[in-house]
Enzyme design. Structure first.
Site, PDB file in Angstrom:
ATOM      1  N   LYS A   1       0.843  -1.200   0.000  1.00  0.00           N
ATOM      2  CA  LYS A   1       0.000   0.000   0.000  1.00  0.00           C
ATOM      3  C   LYS A   1       0.881   1.254   0.000  1.00  0.00           C
ATOM      4  CE  LYS A   1      -3.861  -2.376   2.127  1.00  0.00           C
ATOM      5  NZ  LYS A   1      -4.538  -2.810   3.365  1.00  0.00           N
TER       6      LYS A   1
ATOM      7  N   GLN B   1      -4.755  -1.715   9.567  1.00  0.00           N
ATOM      8  CA  GLN B   1      -4.617  -2.997   8.887  1.00  0.00           C
ATOM      9  C   GLN B   1      -5.209  -4.108   9.758  1.00  0.00           C
ATOM     10  OE1 GLN B   1      -3.326  -3.528   5.693  1.00  0.00           O
ATOM     11  NE2 GLN B   1      -4.129  -5.588   6.015  1.00  0.00           N
TER      12      GLN B   1
ATOM     13  N   ASP C   1     -11.265   2.808   4.232  1.00  0.00           N
ATOM     14  CA  ASP C   1     -11.622   1.396   4.063  1.00  0.00           C
ATOM     15  C   ASP C   1     -13.141   1.218   4.034  1.00  0.00           C
ATOM     16  OD1 ASP C   1      -9.640  -0.425   3.568  1.00  0.00           O
ATOM     17  OD2 ASP C   1      -9.075  -0.722   5.669  1.00  0.00           O
TER      18      ASP C   1
END
Ligand code: NAP
Length: 284
Positions: free
Chosen positions: A53, A97, A120
């Site tokens: 990422k 994460q 997200d």
């Protein structure tokens, strides 16, 4: 024989577009979109995802910062960091994460992220907006799946879809997005009976269960679109959830693994980050 949906090429094109948007942002406003990624513990797969990422951000000119916290990080330490990032105007986007170490409450942590920075799309506010048909931030993998389906040019309205898997990350949001596009959606899971027959009646199959080659080629309706989300490490390398060789003989379009959904997930994270920065800075 199916057309292969080249997620890698589609993602590369999206990244090119984002790169010029980021350049324009810098040129006209002297602002660089910023993403902060929090990693707790040392899960090796998570570490690779976070690294990828970061690299992708660099490619398009997004400033990414990584906060790597030890596995024994307390709830308060993590929530304090999220609170500090929520209040930092140079951070437009925050990503924690997953998975988190099991002693931390994932729901509590995700709810601590400001919905405006939740790229997200896992905060209940953003989930609720999606369900109401007024999406704000859409989770990256489902957003990528929809782009791949749209790349076929097929009209979605009235089609029948089976979404295999009901996770909050993939299955559920994908089902709502398809529903929003007037698709008739059946969501299947580990307790579903008569799975082959259900899949055989679907014009669109989205497989997201994490079982290598679980969906057999003979279950695919001739002419169906098959989106394989699964990433399974096997002795023979990476495999999807669909028996690719046999399924591509029956499908009209199919995604490969790797090179299908995976690259799109990262491209959509970059896209959501640029979107978050544009909204925060009122840059149209
Ligand atoms: P998950 O949270 O483990 O959910 C799996 C879902 O599959 C659950 O709903 C489960 O049903 C269902 N399931 C499991 N075994 C089944 C079976 N035999 N028959 C029918 N349904 C079954 O997984 P996830 O996070 O959604 O991820 C799914 C897969 O996609 C994994 O391989 C993951 O690595 C991959 N993935 C890829 C990307 C990408 O960028 N390409 C992104 C995210 C995930 P129950 O709910 O009944 O348990």
């Amino acid at each position: 024989m199916a057309g292969i949906i080249d997620g890698k090429a589609i993602a590369a094109k999206i990244k090119e577009g984002l790169m010029s948007e980021v350049e324009r942002f810098k040129r006209e406003r002297n602002i660089t979109p910023g993403l902060s990624v929090i990693l707790v513990g040392d899960n090796p797969a998570s570490r690779i995802y976070v690294k990828n990422k970061g690299r992708a951000c660099e490619e398009v000119g997004i400033r990414s910062t990584q906060h790597t916290l030890p596995a024994q990080t307390t709830r308060k330490e993590l929530l304090d960091l999220i609170s500090a990032l929520n209040g930092d105007p140079s951070v437009h986007a925050i990503l924690v994460q997953l998975p988190l170490p099991s002693r931390l409450d994932t729901h509590e942590v995700l709810e601590a992220i400001s919905p405006e920075k939740d790229v997200d799309g896992f905060h209940p506010y953003n989930v609720g907006r999606l369900v109401c048909g007024r999406p704000a931030f859409i989770p990256c993998t489902p957003k990528g799946i929809m782009r791949l389906i749209d790349s076929t040019g097929v009209t979605l309205s009235g089609q029948e879809a089976v979404v295999l898997g009901r996770s909050n990350v993939v299955g559920k949001p994908t089902a709502f997005m398809l529903l929003q596009r007037d698709v008739t959606v059946t969501v299947c899971h580990s307790k579903t009976r008569g799975l082959p027959e259900k899949i055989l009646s679907a014009d669109i199959v989205v497989a997201a269960i994490g079982r290598p080659e679980f969906v057999k080629g003979k279950w695919i309706k001739p002419g169906a679109i098959v989106i394989d989300v699964g990433i399974n490490r096997t002795e023979r390398g990476l495999a999807g959830d669909v028996e690719f060789g046999a399924a591509k003989e029956r499908a009209s379009y199919i995604t490969p693994v790797p090179g299908g959904v995976g690259p799109m997930t990262i491209a959509m994270l970059l896209s959501n980050t640029v979107e978050a920065a544009k909204r925060a800075e009122n840059f149209l």
